[in-house]
Design a protein around this motif. Structure first.
Motif, PDB file in Angstrom:
ATOM      1  N   GLU A  23      19.208  15.420  -3.774  1.00  0.00           N
ATOM      2  CA  GLU A  23      19.970  16.179  -2.779  1.00  0.00           C
ATOM      3  C   GLU A  23      19.562  15.875  -1.340  1.00  0.00           C
ATOM      4  OE1 GLU A  23      19.232  20.171  -3.929  1.00  0.00           O
ATOM      5  OE2 GLU A  23      20.319  20.017  -5.838  1.00  0.00           O
ATOM      6  N   GLU A  24      18.286  15.570  -1.118  1.00  0.00           N
ATOM      7  CA  GLU A  24      17.784  15.532   0.254  1.00  0.00           C
ATOM      8  C   GLU A  24      17.663  14.134   0.853  1.00  0.00           C
ATOM      9  OE1 GLU A  24      14.185  17.763   0.542  1.00  0.00           O
ATOM     10  OE2 GLU A  24      15.040  19.570  -0.389  1.00  0.00           O
ATOM     11  N   TYR A  25      17.742  13.084   0.000  1.00  0.00           N
ATOM     12  CA  TYR A  25      17.502  11.737   0.531  1.00  0.00           C
ATOM     13  C   TYR A  25      18.674  10.818   0.209  1.00  0.00           C
ATOM     14  CZ  TYR A  25      12.746  13.481   0.973  1.00  0.00           C
ATOM     15  OH  TYR A  25      11.643  14.225   1.307  1.00  0.00           O
ATOM     16  N   ASP A  26      19.244  10.233   1.270  1.00  0.00           N
ATOM     17  CA  ASP A  26      20.351   9.286   1.089  1.00  0.00           C
ATOM     18  C   ASP A  26      19.837   7.861   0.893  1.00  0.00           C
ATOM     19  OD1 ASP A  26      22.288  11.277   1.399  1.00  0.00           O
ATOM     20  OD2 ASP A  26      22.122  11.138   3.592  1.00  0.00           O
ATOM     21  N   GLU A  27      18.651   7.597   1.365  1.00  0.00           N
ATOM     22  CA  GLU A  27      18.041   6.279   1.186  1.00  0.00           C
ATOM     23  C   GLU A  27      16.543   6.465   1.009  1.00  0.00           C
ATOM     24  OE1 GLU A  27      18.575   3.910   4.665  1.00  0.00           O
ATOM     25  OE2 GLU A  27      18.126   5.541   6.044  1.00  0.00           O
ATOM     26  N   TRP A  28      15.877   5.377   0.598  1.00  0.00           N
ATOM     27  CA  TRP A  28      14.438   5.494   0.338  1.00  0.00           C
ATOM     28  C   TRP A  28      13.701   4.404   1.107  1.00  0.00           C
ATOM     29  CZ3 TRP A  28      12.334   9.690  -1.055  1.00  0.00           C
ATOM     30  CH2 TRP A  28      10.995   9.739  -1.463  1.00  0.00           C
ATOM     31  N   ASP A  29      13.015   4.838   2.154  1.00  0.00           N
ATOM     32  CA  ASP A  29      12.296   3.903   3.008  1.00  0.00           C
ATOM     33  C   ASP A  29      10.968   4.516   3.423  1.00  0.00           C
ATOM     34  OD1 ASP A  29      13.043   5.863   4.772  1.00  0.00           O
ATOM     35  OD2 ASP A  29      14.591   4.670   5.762  1.00  0.00           O
ATOM     36  N   ILE A  30      10.249   3.811   4.272  1.00  0.00           N
ATOM     37  CA  ILE A  30       8.928   4.288   4.703  1.00  0.00           C
ATOM     38  C   ILE A  30       9.028   5.676   5.332  1.00  0.00           C
ATOM     39  CG2 ILE A  30       7.106   3.949   6.413  1.00  0.00           C
ATOM     40  CD1 ILE A  30       6.594   2.110   4.283  1.00  0.00           C
ATOM     41  N   LYS A  31      10.033   5.857   6.144  1.00  0.00           N
ATOM     42  CA  LYS A  31      10.187   7.128   6.862  1.00  0.00           C
ATOM     43  C   LYS A  31      10.311   8.297   5.884  1.00  0.00           C
ATOM     44  CE  LYS A  31      13.244   9.464  10.130  1.00  0.00           C
ATOM     45  NZ  LYS A  31      14.498   9.364  10.919  1.00  0.00           N
ATOM     46  N   ASN A  32      11.128   8.122   4.839  1.00  0.00           N
ATOM     47  CA  ASN A  32      11.335   9.216   3.889  1.00  0.00           C
ATOM     48  C   ASN A  32      10.151   9.385   2.926  1.00  0.00           C
ATOM     49  OD1 ASN A  32      13.773  10.230   4.832  1.00  0.00           O
ATOM     50  ND2 ASN A  32      14.970   8.682   3.748  1.00  0.00           N
ATOM     51  N   ILE A  33       9.439   8.297   2.627  1.00  0.00           N
ATOM     52  CA  ILE A  33       8.204   8.427   1.841  1.00  0.00           C
ATOM     53  C   ILE A  33       7.202   9.281   2.606  1.00  0.00           C
ATOM     54  CG2 ILE A  33       6.188   7.160   0.993  1.00  0.00           C
ATOM     55  CD1 ILE A  33       8.075   4.876   0.220  1.00  0.00           C
ATOM     56  N   GLU A  34       7.067   9.016   3.915  1.00  0.00           N
ATOM     57  CA  GLU A  34       6.138   9.795   4.730  1.00  0.00           C
ATOM     58  C   GLU A  34       6.593  11.244   4.862  1.00  0.00           C
ATOM     59  OE1 GLU A  34       6.102   7.537   8.303  1.00  0.00           O
ATOM     60  OE2 GLU A  34       4.509   6.182   7.615  1.00  0.00           O
ATOM     61  N   ARG A  35       7.907  11.436   5.000  1.00  0.00           N
ATOM     62  CA  ARG A  35       8.456  12.798   5.109  1.00  0.00           C
ATOM     63  C   ARG A  35       8.167  13.605   3.841  1.00  0.00           C
ATOM     64  NH1 ARG A  35      14.918  13.953   4.746  1.00  0.00           N
ATOM     65  NH2 ARG A  35      14.740  16.136   4.047  1.00  0.00           N
ATOM     66  N   ARG A  36       8.409  12.995   2.693  1.00  0.00           N
ATOM     67  CA  ARG A  36       8.180  13.703   1.425  1.00  0.00           C
ATOM     68  C   ARG A  36       6.684  13.941   1.200  1.00  0.00           C
ATOM     69  NH1 ARG A  36       7.474  12.212  -4.046  1.00  0.00           N
ATOM     70  NH2 ARG A  36       8.180  13.855  -5.487  1.00  0.00           N
ATOM     71  N   GLU A  37       5.863  12.968   1.570  1.00  0.00           N
ATOM     72  CA  GLU A  37       4.425  13.143   1.406  1.00  0.00           C
ATOM     73  C   GLU A  37       3.918  14.307   2.245  1.00  0.00           C
ATOM     74  OE1 GLU A  37       1.749   9.795   0.507  1.00  0.00           O
ATOM     75  OE2 GLU A  37       0.993  10.136   2.541  1.00  0.00           O
TER      76      GLU A  37
ATOM     77  N   ASN B 278       0.813  -1.221   0.000  1.00  0.00           N
ATOM     78  CA  ASN B 278       0.000   0.000   0.000  1.00  0.00           C
ATOM     79  C   ASN B 278       0.849   1.275   0.000  1.00  0.00           C
ATOM     80  OD1 ASN B 278       0.813  -0.705   2.668  1.00  0.00           O
ATOM     81  ND2 ASN B 278      -0.652   0.761   3.490  1.00  0.00           N
ATOM     82  N   ASN B 279       2.175   1.157   0.132  1.00  0.00           N
ATOM     83  CA  ASN B 279       3.037   2.332   0.115  1.00  0.00           C
ATOM     84  C   ASN B 279       3.553   2.668  -1.284  1.00  0.00           C
ATOM     85  OD1 ASN B 279       3.668   3.248   3.059  1.00  0.00           O
ATOM     86  ND2 ASN B 279       3.720   1.015   3.122  1.00  0.00           N
ATOM     87  N   ILE B 280       3.425   1.747  -2.226  1.00  0.00           N
ATOM     88  CA  ILE B 280       4.047   1.923  -3.541  1.00  0.00           C
ATOM     89  C   ILE B 280       3.365   3.032  -4.340  1.00  0.00           C
ATOM     90  CG2 ILE B 280       4.502   0.796  -5.760  1.00  0.00           C
ATOM     91  CD1 ILE B 280       4.865  -1.814  -4.187  1.00  0.00           C
ATOM     92  N   HIS B 281       2.031   3.132  -4.241  1.00  0.00           N
ATOM     93  CA  HIS B 281       1.293   4.080  -5.081  1.00  0.00           C
ATOM     94  C   HIS B 281       0.872   5.338  -4.326  1.00  0.00           C
ATOM     95  CE1 HIS B 281       1.296   1.076  -8.150  1.00  0.00           C
ATOM     96  NE2 HIS B 281       0.480   0.266  -7.513  1.00  0.00           N
ATOM     97  N   ARG B 282       1.424   5.591  -3.170  1.00  0.00           N
ATOM     98  CA  ARG B 282       1.029   6.777  -2.425  1.00  0.00           C
ATOM     99  C   ARG B 282       1.801   8.001  -2.903  1.00  0.00           C
ATOM    100  NH1 ARG B 282       2.919   5.708   3.727  1.00  0.00           N
ATOM    101  NH2 ARG B 282       2.410   7.931   3.923  1.00  0.00           N
ATOM    102  N   LEU B 283       1.304   9.156  -2.580  1.00  0.00           N
ATOM    103  CA  LEU B 283       1.829  10.415  -3.101  1.00  0.00           C
ATOM    104  C   LEU B 283       3.322  10.581  -2.840  1.00  0.00           C
ATOM    105  CD1 LEU B 283       1.107  13.141  -4.446  1.00  0.00           C
ATOM    106  CD2 LEU B 283       0.683  14.054  -2.140  1.00  0.00           C
ATOM    107  N   GLY B 284       3.763  10.243  -1.648  1.00  0.00           N
ATOM    108  CA  GLY B 284       5.166  10.463  -1.296  1.00  0.00           C
ATOM    109  C   GLY B 284       6.141   9.639  -2.100  1.00  0.00           C
ATOM    110  N   ASN B 285       5.673   8.565  -2.763  1.00  0.00           N
ATOM    111  CA  ASN B 285       6.562   7.696  -3.539  1.00  0.00           C
ATOM    112  C   ASN B 285       6.513   8.003  -5.037  1.00  0.00           C
ATOM    113  OD1 ASN B 285       8.415   5.407  -3.682  1.00  0.00           O
ATOM    114  ND2 ASN B 285       6.739   4.302  -4.676  1.00  0.00           N
ATOM    115  N   LEU B 286       5.806   9.063  -5.407  1.00  0.00           N
ATOM    116  CA  LEU B 286       5.614   9.346  -6.829  1.00  0.00           C
ATOM    117  C   LEU B 286       6.224  10.685  -7.226  1.00  0.00           C
ATOM    118  CD1 LEU B 286       1.854   8.292  -6.982  1.00  0.00           C
ATOM    119  CD2 LEU B 286       3.805   6.915  -7.721  1.00  0.00           C
TER     120      LEU B 286
END
Length: 573
Positions: free
Chosen positions: A547-561, A502-510
């Motif tokens: 520039e802002e993300y060194d890795e891509w995980d749930i935490k950073n998807i939520e942060r970007r969203e 359910n995290n793949i198609h959410r706003l923060g991952n697009l």
């Protein structure tokens, strides 16, 4: 005598010793794949049943006669039936081309077809002269079997013709492999039957057209409207010189209307519905239907030819504005709702607004409409009455309150547009897209691309950077799947840690990308995706990710969203 007795003719008899032309004040070629497929299926059924088949009624206006060599030809303007005749002549040309490489019998048939399709050795006269063929797409195909490249097709009618060439050749080739080309020639020429009306008085043309097309046939409402309006001139005017001068003016206007809608697909019923709705002085709760619009226009014009000219010019203005809306792909997510388009039309057609005032109203219109129909996800049943009434009030510069007309100042218009979205508070509805599958479950793809387009525009303005429009056009002309990028891939490689689906198609991952970057990034690791993102150095949203993300995980998807949602609250609030 004003018209000849209707004749039942085979296609061969119909085309023999006649030259056809389509006036500029008629619709351009608009048949699509479905209509041509139906035509091809009709021809196949004729072979299966071995029976004659009635194709259509053809209404023509007699123009003059023309001597070519030892033969004399009737020159006819096609008033009704042009789509089918054009398609059949294209089919005959495709058949002629295939027959040329056949046996002696087939080559003889090809020679006969050549003489039918092109009338002179210097190839100046062809069987059918189409309208608005500024690039000679149709005539070049008839003369030389020359087909345009896709990049040369500038208007919708040319694209329709090009598709017809290809589909006809495929049909002819398939038929030849199964049953032989000679049999196709015989069926088309002998088994297809037409009723031909040749009319000498242009005034009777429109009466015949209206009678023939009041029987539930699939005729565009704009064509019916044109016939109605031009018919009024003949009905109410006795002086022939007045008729002639009025018709010259109307032919010019309607040539421009069809040239306008030929540039892109604009539905004729929408043109007349919007035109009539805005002219109507009653407070409407929805746009007039196509039939209601025709009835209104008939009553509005009454017995005054100058009103016919006025309404025709008004339809041209509406057509041009709808073309601008249609040609702006960036607004697709906003203008997909009919009454949203009507409101924009009313704003653009207010002649006393300055360009700066219109610009301000456009911004408010866009923010409110995307908030309602994009972010809040309302459908075409929502806010219909409010949008239609406001559109009418803006256009006529007055509000009707308690059956009294009251002036509608520009500041009141701004407030009225804002009030359309008053029940859709942005800080509340934006939370509805948080943590949601926007890409598949909610099918928010047009909206997603528009969302990120506006975000990119915001970042550009912040940096003082002008994004090349040619890149935007490239993105918008590509499919949605090619331009919406999943940062965490839909099909991740082994380099990725597994995330809940359910995290793949959410706003923060697009995000939005060009198709080339989408293809290169695909399912690579985040490090390698960032390498691909750097290559698209014009998209600032990608640079922020790099520039802002060194890795891509749930935490950073939520942060970007959360960052995107906070920006959206400011943008559409």
């Amino acid at each position: 005598m004003n018209f000849t007795r209707p004749e039942l003719l085979s296609l061969y008899d119909l085309l023999t010793n006649r030259l056809f032309q389509i006036p500029d004040y008629q619709r351009t070629y608009s048949w699509r794949k479905k209509q041509r497929r139906d035509l091809f299926n009709d021809i196949i059924k004729i072979r299966e049943k071995d029976k004659e088949h009635f194709m259509a009624t053809l209404v023509c206006l007699s123009k003059n006669k023309r001597q070519i060599g030892g033969s004399r030809f009737d020159v006819l303007d096609i008033v009704d039936g042009q789509q089918r005749i054009t398609s059949l002549i294209i089919l005959l040309k495709s058949l002629c081309f295939m027959l040329e490489s056949g046996n002696k019998e087939e080559k003889d048939i090809a020679d006969d077809l050549k003489k039918l399709l092109v009338k002179e050795k210097d190839e100046t006269i062809i069987l059918l002269q189409t309208n608005h063929d500024t690039s000679n797409v149709f005539s070049e195909y008839l003369r030389n079997n020359s087909k345009p490249s896709i990049s040369d097709l500038s208007i919708e009618a040319e694209r329709n013709l090009s598709d017809a060439f290809s589909e006809s050749e495929i049909f002819v080739k398939s038929w030849g492999e199964k049953w032989g080309l000679s049999s196709l020639y015989q069926i088309i020429m002998d088994k297809l039957k037409f009723i031909l009306h040749i009319i000498e008085d242009e005034g009777i043309v429109y009466t015949v057209f209206e009678v023939l097309n009041s029987r539930g046939l699939d005729v565009d409402w704009l064509d019916k409207c044109k016939s109605l309006l031009l018919g009024i001139v003949y009905e109410v005017t006795e002086d022939k010189s007045t008729i002639n001068s009025t018709m010259i003016e109307l032919h010019t206007i309607w040539s421009n209307i069809y040239r306008t809608i030929g540039l892109n697909e604009i539905h004729g019923d929408e043109i007349i519905r919007f035109a009539a709705t805005l002219l109507n002085q009653n407070n409407l709760s929805k746009s007039l239907s196509a039939q209601e619009s025709l009835d209104f226009i008939r009553t509005y014009c009454g017995d005054k030819p100058r009103k016919v000219v006025y309404v025709s010019n008004w339809l041209l203005k509406v057509s041009k504005e709808l073309l601008i809306i249609r040609q702006n792909p960036f607004l697709d997510a906003v203008t997909k709702i009919s009454h949203v388009r009507l409101l924009k039309l009313a704003i653009e057609l207010r002649e006393d607004f300055s360009e700066d005032e219109k610009k301000e109203l456009r911004i408010i219109w866009e923010k409110v409409s995307f908030r309602i129909f994009g972010i809040a996800g309302k459908d075409s049943r929502s806010k219909v009455g409010e949008y239609v009434k406001l559109s009418q009030n803006i256009f006529r510069k007055q509000q009707i309150i308690n059956e009294q007309k009251i002036a509608f100042p520009k500041d009141d218009i701004k407030r009225a547009i804002k009030n359309l979205g008053s029940e859709f508070e942005i800080s509340e509805i934006i939370r509805e897209i948080k943590d949601k599958d926007l890409y598949e479950a909610n099918n928010w793809k047009d909206e997603l691309r528009y969302f990120f387009y506006k975000y990119e525009t915001y970042l550009n303005a912040k940096k003082g950077y002008n994004f090349p429009e040619i890149v935007w056009i490239h993105i918008w002309k590509s499919s949605l799947n090619q331009t919406i990028e999943h940062i965490y891939p839909q099909s991740p490689s082994s380099n990725w840690q597994k995330l809940p689906p359910n995290n793949i198609h959410r706003l923060g991952n697009l995000t939005i990308v060009t198709p080339e970057i989408n293809s290169e990034a695909y399912n690579k690791s985040f490090i390698n995706k960032k390498v691909a993102y750097r290559k698209e150095n014009r998209l600032l949203s990608l640079q922020k990710i790099v520039e802002e993300y060194d890795e891509w995980d749930i935490k950073n998807i939520e942060r970007r969203e959360e960052e995107l949602i906070n920006w959206a609250i400011a943008e559409w609030g």
